[in-house]
Design a protein around this motif. Structure first.
Motif, PDB file in Angstrom:
ATOM      1  N   THR A 125     -16.659 -13.526  32.646  1.00  0.00           N
ATOM      2  CA  THR A 125     -17.222 -14.483  33.598  1.00  0.00           C
ATOM      3  C   THR A 125     -16.510 -15.822  33.426  1.00  0.00           C
ATOM      4  N   PHE A 126     -16.283 -16.476  34.558  1.00  0.00           N
ATOM      5  CA  PHE A 126     -15.750 -17.844  34.535  1.00  0.00           C
ATOM      6  C   PHE A 126     -16.863 -18.742  35.058  1.00  0.00           C
ATOM      7  N   GLY A 127     -17.558 -19.453  34.180  1.00  0.00           N
ATOM      8  CA  GLY A 127     -18.700 -20.233  34.635  1.00  0.00           C
ATOM      9  C   GLY A 127     -19.683 -19.297  35.316  1.00  0.00           C
ATOM     10  N   GLY A 128     -19.977 -19.538  36.571  1.00  0.00           N
ATOM     11  CA  GLY A 128     -20.930 -18.694  37.283  1.00  0.00           C
ATOM     12  C   GLY A 128     -20.296 -17.448  37.878  1.00  0.00           C
ATOM     13  N   LEU A 129     -18.966 -17.425  37.962  1.00  0.00           N
ATOM     14  CA  LEU A 129     -18.286 -16.326  38.639  1.00  0.00           C
ATOM     15  C   LEU A 129     -18.031 -15.159  37.690  1.00  0.00           C
ATOM     16  N   THR A 130     -18.507 -13.974  38.082  1.00  0.00           N
ATOM     17  CA  THR A 130     -18.195 -12.793  37.283  1.00  0.00           C
ATOM     18  C   THR A 130     -16.949 -12.145  37.867  1.00  0.00           C
ATOM     19  N   ALA A 131     -15.819 -12.317  37.179  1.00  0.00           N
ATOM     20  CA  ALA A 131     -14.548 -11.808  37.711  1.00  0.00           C
ATOM     21  C   ALA A 131     -14.410 -10.318  37.451  1.00  0.00           C
ATOM     22  N   VAL A 132     -14.888  -9.884  36.295  1.00  0.00           N
ATOM     23  CA  VAL A 132     -14.833  -8.461  35.940  1.00  0.00           C
ATOM     24  C   VAL A 132     -16.153  -8.077  35.295  1.00  0.00           C
ATOM     25  N   GLY A 139      -6.761  -2.198  43.716  1.00  0.00           N
ATOM     26  CA  GLY A 139      -7.926  -2.916  44.224  1.00  0.00           C
ATOM     27  C   GLY A 139      -7.463  -4.060  45.092  1.00  0.00           C
ATOM     28  N   PRO A 140      -8.336  -4.512  45.992  1.00  0.00           N
ATOM     29  CA  PRO A 140      -7.958  -5.610  46.888  1.00  0.00           C
ATOM     30  C   PRO A 140      -7.656  -6.884  46.097  1.00  0.00           C
ATOM     31  N   ASN A 141      -7.049  -7.839  46.741  1.00  0.00           N
ATOM     32  CA  ASN A 141      -6.771  -9.133  46.107  1.00  0.00           C
ATOM     33  C   ASN A 141      -8.057  -9.776  45.598  1.00  0.00           C
ATOM     34  N   GLY A 142      -8.001 -10.319  44.410  1.00  0.00           N
ATOM     35  CA  GLY A 142      -9.173 -10.989  43.854  1.00  0.00           C
ATOM     36  C   GLY A 142     -10.184 -10.048  43.242  1.00  0.00           C
ATOM     37  N   ALA A 143      -9.826  -8.748  43.133  1.00  0.00           N
ATOM     38  CA  ALA A 143     -10.772  -7.771  42.587  1.00  0.00           C
ATOM     39  C   ALA A 143     -10.982  -7.964  41.088  1.00  0.00           C
ATOM     40  N   GLY A 144     -10.025  -8.586  40.420  1.00  0.00           N
ATOM     41  CA  GLY A 144     -10.172  -8.792  38.978  1.00  0.00           C
ATOM     42  C   GLY A 144      -9.152  -8.027  38.147  1.00  0.00           C
ATOM     43  N   LYS A 145      -8.113  -7.502  38.781  1.00  0.00           N
ATOM     44  CA  LYS A 145      -7.113  -6.683  38.072  1.00  0.00           C
ATOM     45  C   LYS A 145      -6.363  -7.497  37.015  1.00  0.00           C
ATOM     46  N   THR A 146      -5.860  -8.660  37.438  1.00  0.00           N
ATOM     47  CA  THR A 146      -5.106  -9.483  36.484  1.00  0.00           C
ATOM     48  C   THR A 146      -6.009  -9.981  35.364  1.00  0.00           C
ATOM     49  N   THR A 147      -7.251 -10.316  35.717  1.00  0.00           N
ATOM     50  CA  THR A 147      -8.201 -10.749  34.698  1.00  0.00           C
ATOM     51  C   THR A 147      -8.404  -9.647  33.657  1.00  0.00           C
ATOM     52  N   ALA A 148      -8.484  -8.397  34.121  1.00  0.00           N
ATOM     53  CA  ALA A 148      -8.635  -7.276  33.193  1.00  0.00           C
ATOM     54  C   ALA A 148      -7.424  -7.189  32.266  1.00  0.00           C
ATOM     55  N   VAL A 188      -5.107 -12.706  26.280  1.00  0.00           N
ATOM     56  CA  VAL A 188      -4.951 -14.022  26.898  1.00  0.00           C
ATOM     57  C   VAL A 188      -6.349 -14.607  27.179  1.00  0.00           C
ATOM     58  N   TYR A 189      -7.253 -13.744  27.667  1.00  0.00           N
ATOM     59  CA  TYR A 189      -8.659 -14.142  27.796  1.00  0.00           C
ATOM     60  C   TYR A 189      -9.472 -13.348  26.787  1.00  0.00           C
ATOM     61  N   ARG A 190     -10.492 -13.994  26.242  1.00  0.00           N
ATOM     62  CA  ARG A 190     -11.417 -13.267  25.391  1.00  0.00           C
ATOM     63  C   ARG A 190     -12.530 -12.717  26.281  1.00  0.00           C
ATOM     64  N   PHE A 225       4.116  -9.958  34.005  1.00  0.00           N
ATOM     65  CA  PHE A 225       3.199 -10.848  34.711  1.00  0.00           C
ATOM     66  C   PHE A 225       3.370 -10.728  36.226  1.00  0.00           C
ATOM     67  N   GLN A 226       2.249 -10.923  36.918  1.00  0.00           N
ATOM     68  CA  GLN A 226       2.284 -10.870  38.384  1.00  0.00           C
ATOM     69  C   GLN A 226       3.247 -11.928  38.937  1.00  0.00           C
ATOM     70  N   ASN A 227       3.117 -13.158  38.405  1.00  0.00           N
ATOM     71  CA  ASN A 227       4.090 -14.188  38.749  1.00  0.00           C
ATOM     72  C   ASN A 227       5.071 -14.232  37.595  1.00  0.00           C
TER      73      ASN A 227
HETATM   74  N1  LIG Z   1      -8.867 -18.735  34.765  1.00  0.00           N
HETATM   75  C1  LIG Z   1      -9.736 -18.513  35.780  1.00  0.00           C
HETATM   76  N2  LIG Z   1     -10.729 -19.390  36.027  1.00  0.00           N
HETATM   77  C2  LIG Z   1     -11.594 -19.189  37.036  1.00  0.00           C
HETATM   78  N3  LIG Z   1     -11.562 -18.127  37.857  1.00  0.00           N
HETATM   79  C3  LIG Z   1     -10.585 -17.206  37.657  1.00  0.00           C
HETATM   80  C4  LIG Z   1      -9.625 -17.345  36.621  1.00  0.00           C
HETATM   81  N4  LIG Z   1      -8.784 -16.292  36.659  1.00  0.00           N
HETATM   82  C5  LIG Z   1      -9.201 -15.520  37.697  1.00  0.00           C
HETATM   83  N5  LIG Z   1     -10.282 -16.060  38.294  1.00  0.00           N
HETATM   84  C6  LIG Z   1     -11.019 -15.492  39.422  1.00  0.00           C
HETATM   85  O1  LIG Z   1     -11.321 -14.154  39.111  1.00  0.00           O
HETATM   86  C7  LIG Z   1     -11.222 -13.341  40.266  1.00  0.00           C
HETATM   87  C8  LIG Z   1     -10.279 -12.201  40.006  1.00  0.00           C
HETATM   88  O2  LIG Z   1      -8.943 -12.693  39.970  1.00  0.00           O
HETATM   89  P1  LIG Z   1      -7.718 -11.792  39.566  1.00  0.00           P
HETATM   90  O3  LIG Z   1      -8.031 -11.090  38.313  1.00  0.00           O
HETATM   91  O4  LIG Z   1      -6.512 -12.648  39.565  1.00  0.00           O
HETATM   92  O5  LIG Z   1      -7.639 -10.758  40.770  1.00  0.00           O
HETATM   93  P2  LIG Z   1      -6.508  -9.718  41.158  1.00  0.00           P
HETATM   94  O6  LIG Z   1      -5.464  -9.727  40.094  1.00  0.00           O
HETATM   95  O7  LIG Z   1      -7.216  -8.418  41.263  1.00  0.00           O
HETATM   96  O8  LIG Z   1      -5.962 -10.158  42.486  1.00  0.00           O
HETATM   97  C9  LIG Z   1     -10.797 -14.250  41.418  1.00  0.00           C
HETATM   98  O9  LIG Z   1     -11.949 -14.623  42.123  1.00  0.00           O
HETATM   99  C10 LIG Z   1     -10.202 -15.428  40.695  1.00  0.00           C
HETATM  100  O10 LIG Z   1     -10.341 -16.597  41.460  1.00  0.00           O
END
Ligand SMILES: Nc1ncnc2c1ncn2[C@@H]1O[C@H](COP(=O)(O)OP(=O)(O)O)[C@@H](O)[C@H]1O
Ligand SMILES: [Mg+2]
Lengths: 320, 260
Positions: free
Chosen positions: B12-19, B36-45, B52-54, B84-86
């Motif tokens: 979770t990032f603050g209130g947002l549950t990314a994964v 998964g669609p854009n913003g699904a949380g793949k990179t976060t995983a 990189v993230y705990r 990396f994606q970028n």
């Molecule tokens: N460091 C971060 N701080 C806040 N929100 C983040 C951060 N990294 C990713 N997010 C949010 O987490 C969600 C998933 O992002 P991401 O993992 O990049 O998706 P994907 O790779 O599937 O396109 C998005 O809503 C993104 O805005």
């Protein structure tokens, strides 16, 4: 590769021998000899700061502090503790001691702050420099605000030049090793470096400690040159001056740092009667470079023999 | 036994549950897709798997051992490499230096040896150079070894990033949208190459792809992530016809029947 090194070492020895002969024979007077000594000392300071700021990409502003530590502690060894040793042993030993004290301080400050990102390090090292200075202002054993007097004048051109050549050689060899590449990768992209298996904190601290060590050695050279250590000799502006050398020569360019150290030391002497103006000029220079050419005049490039051969080749072509 | 396994992974990032509820396993030698669609949380995983993230909660096990809370460099040293994606190359360094840096963790000579440039230093540096060039040759980049990596064309930068990741000698390779920005021909060649390096280097690969048609042909199993949750898992055939997946991708310009 090896040929280049041979040319470098031969050149360095030749310059040292010639200059020393000119000094001994009186062709170069003591005033200019002192300027040449200061140039060598600033070359140590600039290359060691470049290892931290230019090679590893960490923004340190604490070099004057490490210099002060090295200066005072090496002078304590030579002035306060009368060890029964000949001068030619006593002096390098005291420089080593001063360098190690500075390195230890670098380690203690670096470990917590280098975990943080850039700006914090700048602020922490700036604060550290001031704390060290204030500590010496209040430390009666080393003369407090009146300064430490009666330091033996061990420093001369030859000592300083030889130590500068060795310091630069050590730093350059470090940079060329795999450990140096690890430092450079941190400057390039810290996250990528970490992902390539590099313990970034370890290498940041390592570069910081090595840089602090050589700043301490230079501080010892300074103390035994001026023969008087005063806390005001190590203000924040001294750190800025060294930073200006690094930025002017190019963050990451060792030859650039050396050239800038020689040039700015000469300029400082030329502007000695306008010493207030000088700091304004330096500050303005720093701002202008940061704005228009943040990578410095040379960038990460090095002066090299190839540069000259390229130049002559171009000239040949033009002639044809 | 799974070489890499997660359970109940949450970020979770603050209130947002990314994964949330990210449960996957990778068996040794598999080539697995994560789509998964854009913003699904793949990179976060990926960022959680590589330290990189705990993770906010949940477990990650590499060969049975928990790696949660370890630093990225420790996880790399244990055998997970990534791209990396970028693209995150060392832009101002040469192609060969990019790869050499990845060999650093296995360098045996110490700092003093490096400064003194003893025989051990000379020998080991020669060996690193030779290994790096050999690896670059596999990726057809050896003739550009002394160019700055930022001057390579886009496709070659992607290949270099994979080469650099392989230089860390991983057991598991994570690729984050390696085909992004490539044309169809380049993409096709890249997918072939990914399969080839999996076999050649005996790797387990997890491949993120936004465009699901790309992974259908190369991956043995596919996980589908949507709004941070795994909504489907199975062989490409099942994924293609899964109504949940079709719904997740609704509105996206994806031809689900593409044979690619
Ligand atoms: N460091 C971060 N701080 C806040 N929100 C983040 C951060 N990294 C990713 N997010 C949010 O987490 C969600 C998933 O992002 P991401 O993992 O990049 O998706 P994907 O790779 O599937 O396109 C998005 O809503 C993104 O805005
Ligand atoms: Mg992504």
């Amino acid at each position: 590769m090896n040929k280049k090194k041979l040319i470098f070492i031969t050149g360095a020895v030749a310059v040292g021998v010639v200059v020393q002969l000119l000094i001994s024979s009186g062709v170069i007077n003591p005033y200019f000899a002192q300027i040449l000594t200061l140039m060598s000392m600033y070359a140590i300071l600039a290359t060691s700061l470049n290892l931290i700021n230019g090679i590893t990409g960490q923004f340190s502003l604490g070099h004057a502090g490490f210099m002060a530590l090295g200066g005072y502690f090496s002078a304590i060894l030579t002035t306060k503790l009368a060890l029964p040793l000949p001068n030619f042993l006593m002096f390098p030993l005291s420089l080593l001691f001063g360098g190690l004290v500075a390195a230890a301080a670098g380690f203690l400050v670096g470990l917590p702050t280098l975990r943080l990102r850039g700006d914090y390090l700048a602020i922490a090292t700036l604060g550290l420099g001031e704390i060290i200075r204030v500590m010496f202002v209040n430390w009666k054993y080393v003369g407090a605000a009146a300064g430490m007097k009666g330091i033996p004048g061990y420093t001369n051109f030859l000592w300083t030049y030889v130590i500068a050549v060795f310091s630069i050689l050590i730093i350059v060899n470090f940079i060329k090793s795999s450990h140096g590449r690890a430092c450079i990768s941190i400057r390039e992209d810290e996250i990528a470096a970490e992902t390539m298996g590099i313990n970034t904190t370890k290498y940041k601290v390592m570069a910081f400690v090595i840089g602090a060590f050589f700043a301490g050695v230079a501080g010892g050279i300074f103390g035994h040159l001026i023969r008087l250590l005063h806390p005001n000799s190590f203000t924040f502006m001294v750190s800025v001056e060294i930073l200006l050398m690094v930025v002017l020569g190019g963050l990451g360019s060792i030859t650039g740092s050396i050239a800038a150290a020689v040039f700015l030391t000469g300029l400082t002497e030329a502007l000695r009667q306008f010493s207030d103006l000088r700091m304004i000029i330096y500050s303005l220079m720093l701002i202008v470079i940061m704005l228009f050419r943040p990578q410095g005049l040379l960038g990460t490039r090095e002066f090299s023999l190839d540069m000259f051969s390229k130049f002559t080749k171009k000239a040949e072509k033009a002639e044809r | 036994m799974a070489i890499l396994e997660t359970s109940n992974l949450v970020k979770t990032f603050g209130g947002l549950t990314a994964v949330s509820k990210f449960d996957i396993y990778l068996n040794e030698g598999e080539l697995i897709g994560l789509i998964g669609p854009n913003g699904a949380g793949k990179t976060t995983a990926f960022n959680m798997l590589t330290g990189v993230y705990r993770p906010s909660s949940g477990s990650i096990k590499l060969m049975g051992e928990s790696i949660v809370g370890q630093k990225p460099y420790e996880i790399t040293q244990k055998g997970i490499a990534r791209t990396f994606q970028n693209i995150r190359l060392f832009k101002d360094l040469t192609v060969v230096d990019n790869v050499k840096i990845a060999y650093h963790q296995n360098v045996k000579y110490g700092v003093a040896t490096g400064i003194l440039q003893t025989k051990q230093y000379v020998d080991e540096e020669a060996e690193i150079q030779q290994k790096a060039v050999a690896l670059l040759k596999i990726f057809n980049l050896d003739h550009k070894k002394n160019e700055l990596s930022k001057n390579l064309p886009y496709g070659e930068q992607r290949r270099l990033e994979i080469a650099r990741a392989l230089a860390t000698n991983p057991k598991v390779l994570l690729l984050d949208e390696p085909a992004a920005g490539m044309n169809p021909q380049e993409t096709h060649d890249l997918m072939e190459m990914i399969r080839w390096i999996r076999d050649q280097f005996k790797l387990t690969i997890l491949l993120i792809e936004h465009d699901m048609s790309l992974v259908m042909n190369v991956c043995e199993r596919i996980y589908v992530l949507d709004y941070g949750k795994i909504i489907a898992h199975g062989c490409p055939e099942d994924i293609r016809t899964n109504p949940k997946v079709i719904e997740a991708y609704l509105g996206e310009e994806v031809d689900l029947s593409a044979e690619n």
